[in-house]
Design a protein around this motif. Sequence first.
Motif, PDB file in Angstrom:
ATOM      1  N   SER A 163      47.909  39.230  46.912  1.00 36.57           N
ATOM      2  CA  SER A 163      47.817  37.794  46.662  1.00 36.57           C
ATOM      3  C   SER A 163      47.728  37.507  45.171  1.00 36.57           C
ATOM      4  CB  SER A 163      46.601  37.186  47.389  1.00 36.57           C
ATOM      5  OG  SER A 163      45.403  37.756  46.928  1.00 36.57           O
ATOM      6  N   ILE A 164      48.299  36.371  44.787  1.00 37.56           N
ATOM      7  CA  ILE A 164      48.288  35.898  43.406  1.00 37.56           C
ATOM      8  C   ILE A 164      47.782  34.467  43.432  1.00 37.56           C
ATOM      9  CG2 ILE A 164      49.667  35.430  41.356  1.00 37.56           C
ATOM     10  CD1 ILE A 164      51.688  37.524  42.439  1.00 37.56           C
ATOM     11  N   HIS A 165      46.632  34.234  42.830  1.00 38.06           N
ATOM     12  CA  HIS A 165      45.995  32.920  42.853  1.00 38.06           C
ATOM     13  C   HIS A 165      46.315  32.152  41.577  1.00 38.06           C
ATOM     14  CE1 HIS A 165      43.229  34.106  46.238  1.00 38.06           C
ATOM     15  NE2 HIS A 165      43.612  35.298  45.791  1.00 38.06           N
ATOM     16  N   TYR A 166      46.633  30.875  41.744  1.00 38.19           N
ATOM     17  CA  TYR A 166      46.977  30.015  40.619  1.00 38.19           C
ATOM     18  C   TYR A 166      46.018  28.846  40.510  1.00 38.19           C
ATOM     19  CZ  TYR A 166      51.676  32.040  40.124  1.00 38.19           C
ATOM     20  OH  TYR A 166      52.742  32.878  39.920  1.00 38.19           O
ATOM     21  N   SER A 207      38.625  45.283  50.360  1.00 35.53           N
ATOM     22  CA  SER A 207      39.392  46.479  50.664  1.00 35.53           C
ATOM     23  C   SER A 207      40.123  46.933  49.415  1.00 35.53           C
ATOM     24  CB  SER A 207      40.403  46.191  51.782  1.00 35.53           C
ATOM     25  OG  SER A 207      41.290  47.281  51.926  1.00 35.53           O
ATOM     26  N   SER A 208      39.949  48.195  49.028  1.00 31.54           N
ATOM     27  CA  SER A 208      40.562  48.683  47.800  1.00 31.54           C
ATOM     28  C   SER A 208      42.072  48.687  47.873  1.00 31.54           C
ATOM     29  CB  SER A 208      40.059  50.101  47.495  1.00 31.54           C
ATOM     30  OG  SER A 208      40.397  50.973  48.569  1.00 31.54           O
ATOM     31  N   SER A 209      42.622  48.619  49.088  1.00 28.76           N
ATOM     32  CA  SER A 209      44.068  48.633  49.242  1.00 28.76           C
ATOM     33  C   SER A 209      44.680  47.249  49.075  1.00 28.76           C
ATOM     34  CB  SER A 209      44.448  49.200  50.615  1.00 28.76           C
ATOM     35  OG  SER A 209      43.970  48.349  51.636  1.00 28.76           O
ATOM     36  N   LYS A 210      43.819  46.224  49.046  1.00 28.02           N
ATOM     37  CA  LYS A 210      44.304  44.858  48.918  1.00 28.02           C
ATOM     38  C   LYS A 210      43.992  44.341  47.520  1.00 28.02           C
ATOM     39  CE  LYS A 210      43.832  43.747  53.824  1.00 28.02           C
ATOM     40  NZ  LYS A 210      43.222  42.838  54.813  1.00 28.02           N
ATOM     41  N   GLN A 211      45.026  44.062  46.759  1.00 35.28           N
ATOM     42  CA  GLN A 211      44.851  43.647  45.378  1.00 35.28           C
ATOM     43  C   GLN A 211      45.156  42.171  45.211  1.00 35.28           C
ATOM     44  OE1 GLN A 211      45.884  46.856  42.360  1.00 35.28           O
ATOM     45  NE2 GLN A 211      47.480  47.155  43.904  1.00 35.28           N
ATOM     46  N   SER A 212      44.401  41.532  44.337  1.00 30.03           N
ATOM     47  CA  SER A 212      44.654  40.131  44.028  1.00 30.03           C
ATOM     48  C   SER A 212      44.394  39.900  42.549  1.00 30.03           C
ATOM     49  CB  SER A 212      43.762  39.208  44.873  1.00 30.03           C
ATOM     50  OG  SER A 212      42.408  39.403  44.542  1.00 30.03           O
ATOM     51  N   VAL A 213      44.967  38.835  42.032  1.00 28.69           N
ATOM     52  CA  VAL A 213      44.828  38.518  40.618  1.00 28.69           C
ATOM     53  C   VAL A 213      44.794  37.000  40.469  1.00 28.69           C
ATOM     54  CG1 VAL A 213      47.315  38.541  40.206  1.00 28.69           C
ATOM     55  CG2 VAL A 213      45.765  39.045  38.321  1.00 28.69           C
ATOM     56  N   ASN A 214      44.115  36.527  39.426  1.00 27.47           N
ATOM     57  CA  ASN A 214      43.982  35.094  39.177  1.00 27.47           C
ATOM     58  C   ASN A 214      44.753  34.705  37.914  1.00 27.47           C
ATOM     59  OD1 ASN A 214      42.110  34.657  41.365  1.00 27.47           O
ATOM     60  ND2 ASN A 214      40.559  35.663  40.105  1.00 27.47           N
ATOM     61  N   PHE A 215      45.724  33.832  38.092  1.00 28.06           N
ATOM     62  CA  PHE A 215      46.543  33.360  36.978  1.00 28.06           C
ATOM     63  C   PHE A 215      46.302  31.879  36.732  1.00 28.06           C
ATOM     64  CE2 PHE A 215      49.966  36.647  38.145  1.00 28.06           C
ATOM     65  CZ  PHE A 215      49.374  37.587  37.329  1.00 28.06           C
ATOM     66  N   GLU A 216      46.602  31.452  35.505  1.00 26.94           N
ATOM     67  CA  GLU A 216      46.656  30.034  35.220  1.00 26.94           C
ATOM     68  C   GLU A 216      48.116  29.608  35.112  1.00 26.94           C
ATOM     69  OE1 GLU A 216      45.085  28.820  31.454  1.00 26.94           O
ATOM     70  OE2 GLU A 216      46.097  30.392  30.346  1.00 26.94           O
TER      71      GLU A 216
END
Length: 536
Positions: free
Chosen positions: A235-238, A23-32
């Motif tokens: 969401s922000i993934h670590y 969904s374009s309205s749901k943003q997520s990113v992957n961090f270390e």
Amino acid sequence: MKVGAVALASTFVLAACGSKDSSSSKQSVNFEESAEIATMDQSKVTDVVGFTQLGNTQEGLYRLGKKSKVTNAIATSTKESKDGKTWTFTLRKNAKWSNGDPVTAKDFVYGWQRTVNPKTASEYAYLFSGIKNADKIMAGKANYKQLGIKAEGNYKLVVTLDRPIPYFKLLMGFPTFYPQSQKAVEKYGSKYGTASDKLVYNGPYKQTGWTGTNLSWKLVKNNEYWDKKNVKMNSIHYQVVKDASTGLNLYNSKKLDVANITGNQVAQYKNNKDYVLRKQSSMFYLQFNMKNQKVFRNAKIRQAISMAINRKQLTGKVLADGSGMPKGLVSTGLASNPKTGEDFASEAEVKSAVSQNLTEAKKLMAEGLKEEGKSSLSFTLLGDDTASTKQITEFLQSQIEKIPNVKVSLQNVPFKTRLTNSSNGKFDVVLSAWGADFSDPISFLQLFVTGNAQNNGGFSNKQYDKYIKASNTTDATSPEKRWNDMVQAEKILMNEQGIAPVFQQAQSQLWSSKLKGVVYNSAGVNFDYKDLHLTN
């Protein structure tokens, strides 16, 4: 706050091109992240990894923005008495915990009392010094319920101080002073804060997927947060990445959206459009165990070890990531003289404490060993187990062993283990690091007062203690006198080589302008992911 490893990853900088789900309205990113989480119990957390998580999953009276600008969070208004000793906060009525319970003034009272209660054994309780009865409580001379904080109904909080605290508003934006749910603490008992599901949250995000020992987790939008409509990232993934080469490979393969780079990587990528350099208010230094190792009570031996280190070579050749040579304990750029504008680090600098002089180091070591009745010195240097930290400790080993009759062994362990060993005094010399909790020199200097929980090496100097006490009491309302107290204290610490500053941290990173909304405060610590979003 305690800093782990060398590359602090998303602790300070949020970065890169990011990703979108179906969904374009749901943003997520992957961090270390550079290190594992030690705890999420805000009464017990001491390190930058844990505080970053708390700063985005919990919320207090204020949030700190760019240049440490204070903005209201749970507080909607603040009233300060003329003498600066009574603060009255009106709280918003729409703040909730993630379980739906309202956040009230009683949650602040409970959280603060829990932290200063000696039974909690909080290493950060010292920050409450100056709040009425806090010092007596921590000394076991008063009950924790006598702390100068009370709830007048559900939405009015009154804090009484023993003395004015110049940086009081900055403290109120720090996670140690956030509220705690008594219901949650009592429900989870000894397991509170040991895993994602052993907490409740009142901030923009909830944490999920952390079991207490694993190296990956994520933050997800908290639908009970009072300002959820303005939280842009879902969401922000670590994942913990301890090797810069691994992180760079993951970044280039689009499995990470940020990469910390060092050494040859910086030379390769410094002209890349994704490259950014950020200086931090974080200082790496050696602590000597003066409690358990009599030899390190000899100032000449401490001075010799410090003088053996070529910091220019360390920062320029080994790290090569923009980190700088230290001028002392307090980081450059943190605070300026209220009258002259001179930077604190420059004004308090003791050049001999941060400069290499191998000839003098050999002389001092020989004298020090003779005074201790020894012909040689062998000790173990404790540090984190990241690739970058291993490089640093190996470099320090090679430098110090240039002094005749000195042997250095290395012990590199996980960040969480290093914190535990440091706190328990299980080290000879440890490579420690501290990041400013707020933009005032006292954030560094109060660490080395006799008996401070962060003073793991046991440095003790009566005159040092006297200056720090004056800065917090008799001179607290006189900016120039207070400043001079702190300058003189740092000079004592450096002349005594109570600790040996090694380098001031900076970060070289690859990240993309597609990710916007990052807010930093002037102490170099970012706790606000709230406005983080992707631009396409």
